[in-house]
Design a protein around this motif. Structure first.
Motif, PDB file in Angstrom:
ATOM      1  N   ALA A   1       0.835  -1.375   0.195  1.00  0.00           N
ATOM      2  CA  ALA A   1       0.019  -0.055   0.142  1.00  0.00           C
ATOM      3  C   ALA A   1       0.894   1.250  -0.029  1.00  0.00           C
ATOM      4  CB  ALA A   1      -1.075  -0.120   1.103  1.00  0.00           C
ATOM      5  N   GLU A   2       1.798   1.309   0.826  1.00  0.00           N
ATOM      6  CA  GLU A   2       2.739   2.340   0.931  1.00  0.00           C
ATOM      7  C   GLU A   2       3.383   2.570  -0.580  1.00  0.00           C
ATOM      8  OE1 GLU A   2       2.866   4.777   3.281  1.00  0.00           O
ATOM      9  OE2 GLU A   2       1.474   3.628   4.436  1.00  0.00           O
ATOM     10  N   GLY A   3       4.019   1.493  -1.195  1.00  0.00           N
ATOM     11  CA  GLY A   3       4.583   1.466  -2.267  1.00  0.00           C
ATOM     12  C   GLY A   3       3.635   2.247  -3.387  1.00  0.00           C
ATOM     13  N   LEU A   4       2.274   1.863  -3.561  1.00  0.00           N
ATOM     14  CA  LEU A   4       1.343   2.615  -4.367  1.00  0.00           C
ATOM     15  C   LEU A   4       1.322   4.147  -3.975  1.00  0.00           C
ATOM     16  CD1 LEU A   4      -0.488   2.558  -6.736  1.00  0.00           C
ATOM     17  CD2 LEU A   4      -2.494   1.670  -5.170  1.00  0.00           C
ATOM     18  N   ILE A   5       1.249   4.424  -2.839  1.00  0.00           N
ATOM     19  CA  ILE A   5       1.006   5.658  -2.354  1.00  0.00           C
ATOM     20  C   ILE A   5       2.428   6.556  -2.657  1.00  0.00           C
ATOM     21  CG2 ILE A   5       1.022   7.370  -0.367  1.00  0.00           C
ATOM     22  CD1 ILE A   5      -0.807   5.264   0.935  1.00  0.00           C
ATOM     23  N   HIS A   6       3.529   5.973  -2.599  1.00  0.00           N
ATOM     24  CA  HIS A   6       4.567   6.799  -2.955  1.00  0.00           C
ATOM     25  C   HIS A   6       4.622   6.790  -4.321  1.00  0.00           C
ATOM     26  CE1 HIS A   6       6.001   6.515   1.002  1.00  0.00           C
ATOM     27  NE2 HIS A   6       6.527   5.280   1.014  1.00  0.00           N
ATOM     28  N   ALA A   7       4.198   5.973  -5.247  1.00  0.00           N
ATOM     29  CA  ALA A   7       4.142   6.015  -6.843  1.00  0.00           C
ATOM     30  C   ALA A   7       3.217   7.202  -6.910  1.00  0.00           C
ATOM     31  CB  ALA A   7       3.779   4.788  -7.350  1.00  0.00           C
ATOM     32  N   ILE A   8       2.147   7.183  -6.167  1.00  0.00           N
ATOM     33  CA  ILE A   8       1.172   8.424  -6.681  1.00  0.00           C
ATOM     34  C   ILE A   8       1.836   9.686  -6.331  1.00  0.00           C
ATOM     35  CG2 ILE A   8      -1.075   9.435  -6.013  1.00  0.00           C
ATOM     36  CD1 ILE A   8      -1.946   6.539  -5.705  1.00  0.00           C
ATOM     37  N   GLU A   9       2.397   9.682  -5.409  1.00  0.00           N
ATOM     38  CA  GLU A   9       3.108  11.024  -4.748  1.00  0.00           C
ATOM     39  C   GLU A   9       4.175  11.275  -5.772  1.00  0.00           C
ATOM     40  OE1 GLU A   9       4.478   9.944  -0.832  1.00  0.00           O
ATOM     41  OE2 GLU A   9       2.800  10.800   0.283  1.00  0.00           O
ATOM     42  N   TRP A  10       4.775  10.543  -6.452  1.00  0.00           N
ATOM     43  CA  TRP A  10       5.916  10.811  -7.262  1.00  0.00           C
ATOM     44  C   TRP A  10       5.027  11.392  -8.567  1.00  0.00           C
ATOM     45  CZ3 TRP A  10       6.280   8.039 -12.244  1.00  0.00           C
ATOM     46  CH2 TRP A  10       7.403   8.541 -12.842  1.00  0.00           C
ATOM     47  N   LEU A  11       3.918  10.888  -8.645  1.00  0.00           N
ATOM     48  CA  LEU A  11       3.133  11.488  -9.991  1.00  0.00           C
ATOM     49  C   LEU A  11       2.782  12.886  -9.895  1.00  0.00           C
ATOM     50  CD1 LEU A  11       0.712   8.477 -11.146  1.00  0.00           C
ATOM     51  CD2 LEU A  11       2.473   9.632 -12.590  1.00  0.00           C
ATOM     52  N   THR A  12       2.703  13.099  -8.431  1.00  0.00           N
ATOM     53  CA  THR A  12       2.128  14.494  -8.417  1.00  0.00           C
ATOM     54  C   THR A  12       3.117  15.681  -8.704  1.00  0.00           C
ATOM     55  OG1 THR A  12       2.888  14.698  -6.108  1.00  0.00           O
ATOM     56  CG2 THR A  12       0.700  13.861  -6.472  1.00  0.00           C
ATOM     57  N   THR A  13       4.569  15.137  -8.834  1.00  0.00           N
ATOM     58  CA  THR A  13       5.443  16.330  -9.377  1.00  0.00           C
ATOM     59  C   THR A  13       6.128  15.761 -10.572  1.00  0.00           C
ATOM     60  OG1 THR A  13       7.141  15.156  -7.828  1.00  0.00           O
ATOM     61  CG2 THR A  13       6.013  16.850  -7.058  1.00  0.00           C
ATOM     62  N   TYR A  14       5.568  14.711 -11.439  1.00  0.00           N
ATOM     63  CA  TYR A  14       6.091  14.415 -12.541  1.00  0.00           C
ATOM     64  C   TYR A  14       5.843  15.284 -13.578  1.00  0.00           C
ATOM     65  CZ  TYR A  14       6.859  11.297 -16.438  1.00  0.00           C
ATOM     66  OH  TYR A  14       7.488  10.799 -17.696  1.00  0.00           O
ATOM     67  N   ASP A  15       6.797  15.842 -14.221  1.00  0.00           N
ATOM     68  CA  ASP A  15       6.469  16.775 -15.408  1.00  0.00           C
ATOM     69  C   ASP A  15       6.758  16.205 -16.908  1.00  0.00           C
ATOM     70  OD1 ASP A  15       9.295  16.557 -15.522  1.00  0.00           O
ATOM     71  OD2 ASP A  15       9.643  18.551 -14.473  1.00  0.00           O
ATOM     72  N   ASP A  16       7.185  14.907 -16.639  1.00  0.00           N
ATOM     73  CA  ASP A  16       7.154  14.378 -18.272  1.00  0.00           C
ATOM     74  C   ASP A  16       8.251  15.028 -19.076  1.00  0.00           C
ATOM     75  OD1 ASP A  16       6.413  12.252 -19.692  1.00  0.00           O
ATOM     76  OD2 ASP A  16       5.439  13.342 -21.279  1.00  0.00           O
ATOM     77  N   GLU A  17       9.358  15.416 -18.600  1.00  0.00           N
ATOM     78  CA  GLU A  17      10.471  16.115 -19.237  1.00  0.00           C
ATOM     79  C   GLU A  17      11.022  15.185 -20.197  1.00  0.00           C
ATOM     80  OE1 GLU A  17      13.565  17.872 -16.881  1.00  0.00           O
ATOM     81  OE2 GLU A  17      12.266  19.508 -16.222  1.00  0.00           O
ATOM     82  N   ASP A  18      10.969  13.873 -19.946  1.00  0.00           N
ATOM     83  CA  ASP A  18      11.757  13.129 -21.032  1.00  0.00           C
ATOM     84  C   ASP A  18      10.699  12.490 -21.851  1.00  0.00           C
ATOM     85  OD1 ASP A  18      10.143  11.427 -19.293  1.00  0.00           O
ATOM     86  OD2 ASP A  18      11.771  10.116 -18.668  1.00  0.00           O
ATOM     87  N   GLY A  19       9.380  12.975 -21.791  1.00  0.00           N
ATOM     88  CA  GLY A  19       8.356  12.606 -22.740  1.00  0.00           C
ATOM     89  C   GLY A  19       7.769  11.031 -22.717  1.00  0.00           C
ATOM     90  N   GLU A  20       8.415  10.374 -21.623  1.00  0.00           N
ATOM     91  CA  GLU A  20       7.737   9.089 -21.613  1.00  0.00           C
ATOM     92  C   GLU A  20       6.282   8.634 -21.345  1.00  0.00           C
ATOM     93  OE1 GLU A  20       9.015   5.080 -19.273  1.00  0.00           O
ATOM     94  OE2 GLU A  20       9.403   6.824 -18.178  1.00  0.00           O
ATOM     95  N   LEU A  21       5.731   9.614 -20.694  1.00  0.00           N
ATOM     96  CA  LEU A  21       4.166   9.477 -20.648  1.00  0.00           C
ATOM     97  C   LEU A  21       3.474   9.998 -21.923  1.00  0.00           C
ATOM     98  CD1 LEU A  21       1.566   9.001 -18.944  1.00  0.00           C
ATOM     99  CD2 LEU A  21       1.850  11.411 -18.126  1.00  0.00           C
ATOM    100  N   GLU A  22       3.999  10.923 -22.346  1.00  0.00           N
ATOM    101  CA  GLU A  22       3.342  11.283 -23.794  1.00  0.00           C
ATOM    102  C   GLU A  22       3.737  10.294 -24.949  1.00  0.00           C
ATOM    103  OE1 GLU A  22       3.356  15.216 -26.787  1.00  0.00           O
ATOM    104  OE2 GLU A  22       4.231  15.331 -24.704  1.00  0.00           O
ATOM    105  N   TYR A  23       4.729   9.652 -24.780  1.00  0.00           N
ATOM    106  CA  TYR A  23       5.074   8.514 -25.886  1.00  0.00           C
ATOM    107  C   TYR A  23       4.120   7.443 -25.416  1.00  0.00           C
ATOM    108  CZ  TYR A  23       7.539   4.312 -27.512  1.00  0.00           C
ATOM    109  OH  TYR A  23       8.059   3.313 -28.182  1.00  0.00           O
ATOM    110  N   PHE A  24       3.927   7.027 -24.332  1.00  0.00           N
ATOM    111  CA  PHE A  24       2.931   6.028 -24.151  1.00  0.00           C
ATOM    112  C   PHE A  24       1.563   6.167 -24.379  1.00  0.00           C
ATOM    113  CE2 PHE A  24       5.661   4.165 -20.381  1.00  0.00           C
ATOM    114  CZ  PHE A  24       6.335   3.463 -21.046  1.00  0.00           C
ATOM    115  N   ALA A  25       1.251   7.521 -24.227  1.00  0.00           N
ATOM    116  CA  ALA A  25      -0.193   8.113 -24.655  1.00  0.00           C
ATOM    117  C   ALA A  25      -0.244   8.073 -26.057  1.00  0.00           C
ATOM    118  CB  ALA A  25      -0.305   9.262 -23.962  1.00  0.00           C
ATOM    119  N   GLN A  26       0.741   8.298 -27.028  1.00  0.00           N
ATOM    120  CA  GLN A  26       0.470   8.488 -28.211  1.00  0.00           C
ATOM    121  C   GLN A  26       0.391   6.914 -29.034  1.00  0.00           C
ATOM    122  OE1 GLN A  26       3.980  10.490 -29.228  1.00  0.00           O
ATOM    123  NE2 GLN A  26       2.751  12.598 -29.446  1.00  0.00           N
ATOM    124  N   ARG A  27       0.764   5.806 -28.191  1.00  0.00           N
ATOM    125  CA  ARG A  27       0.878   4.493 -28.855  1.00  0.00           C
ATOM    126  C   ARG A  27      -0.753   4.144 -28.631  1.00  0.00           C
ATOM    127  NH1 ARG A  27       5.751   2.608 -29.522  1.00  0.00           N
ATOM    128  NH2 ARG A  27       4.845   0.487 -29.929  1.00  0.00           N
TER     129      ARG A  27
END
Length: 216
Positions: A91-117
């Motif tokens: 549970a804490e692992g999922l919470i930490h992952a969500i907390e990481w998402l709150t500051t994720y800015d996709d500078e490397d374009g990974e999220l956008e890359y996944f979304a375009q597929r």
């Protein structure tokens, strides 16, 4: 549940991910928890990237970057499954992952890359790895009615399985009748057997031998 408490700590239950402009919230329709307390559905809204985040793209990002694997994803949601084996650490692992998402800015374009597929399409790397692990298959009926023979697992690579083998945990078939056995699959099964996992469906539960289609 710890994760529900985490979301409840935000105003309106909305977790803002400012870096990519999306919000996360738990699906909490009336009686949903009572119907299935073992599932957590996180709904994704918004996003200011050129390719807006989807359930699929965020799920892939969490898996590739944080090692958090969801049960399934849809266009705007991710489903996480809990079980009797789920611990506070998970549970804490999922919470930490969500907390990481709150500051994720996709500078490397990974999220956008996944979304375009294309929806549900694997990345080239993952698709290649799965192809190496899961061999092609033949018609299960043809494999079932064919002549069978047990052979040492060490000699079974590239042979057609004549039995369905399930390993517990997690209780999901790892080999189905008609599958072409790959070296990776055979090695994985033997490794699990050696660690004491429960093997069902195999004629030899020790996995010294495996039943294959006799093509002689």
């Amino acid at each position: 549940m710890r994760i529900r408490e985490y979301f409840a700590g935000f105003e309106g239950g909305l977790v803002s991910c400012d870096g990519c402009g999306m919000t996360l919230r738990l699906l909490d329709v009336e009686d949903a928890y009572a119907m299935d307390p073992w599932r957590l559905t996180v709904v994704i809204d918004g996003g200011h990237l050129r390719a807006p985040p989807t359930g699929w793209s965020v799920a892939r990002l969490l898996e590739s970057a944080r090692g958090v694997v969801s049960e399934m994803a849809t266009q705007n949601a991710i489903v996480f499954a809990c079980s009797i084996g789920t611990t506070a650490t998970h549970a804490e692992g999922l919470i930490h992952a969500i907390e990481w998402l709150t500051t994720y800015d996709d500078e490397d374009g990974e999220l956008e890359y996944f979304a375009q597929r294309h929806d549900g399409e694997q990345t080239d790397e993952r698709r290649g790895n799965r192809r190496d692990y899961f061999g092609p298959s033949t018609c299960p009926r043809n494999a079932y009615i064919a002549k069978h023979a047990p052979i040492p697992v060490a000699l079974a690579a590239n042979r057609v399985a004549a039995e369905t083998i399930t390993v517990y945990p997690p209780g999901i078939p790892i080999v189905c009748i008609g599958d072409v056995l790959t070296p990776d699959t055979l090695s994985h099964i033997q490794s699990l057997a050696h660690t004491g996992a429960s093997i069902t469906g195999a004629t030899d539960a020790t996995m010294a031998t495996i039943l294959v289609v006799d093509d002689t």
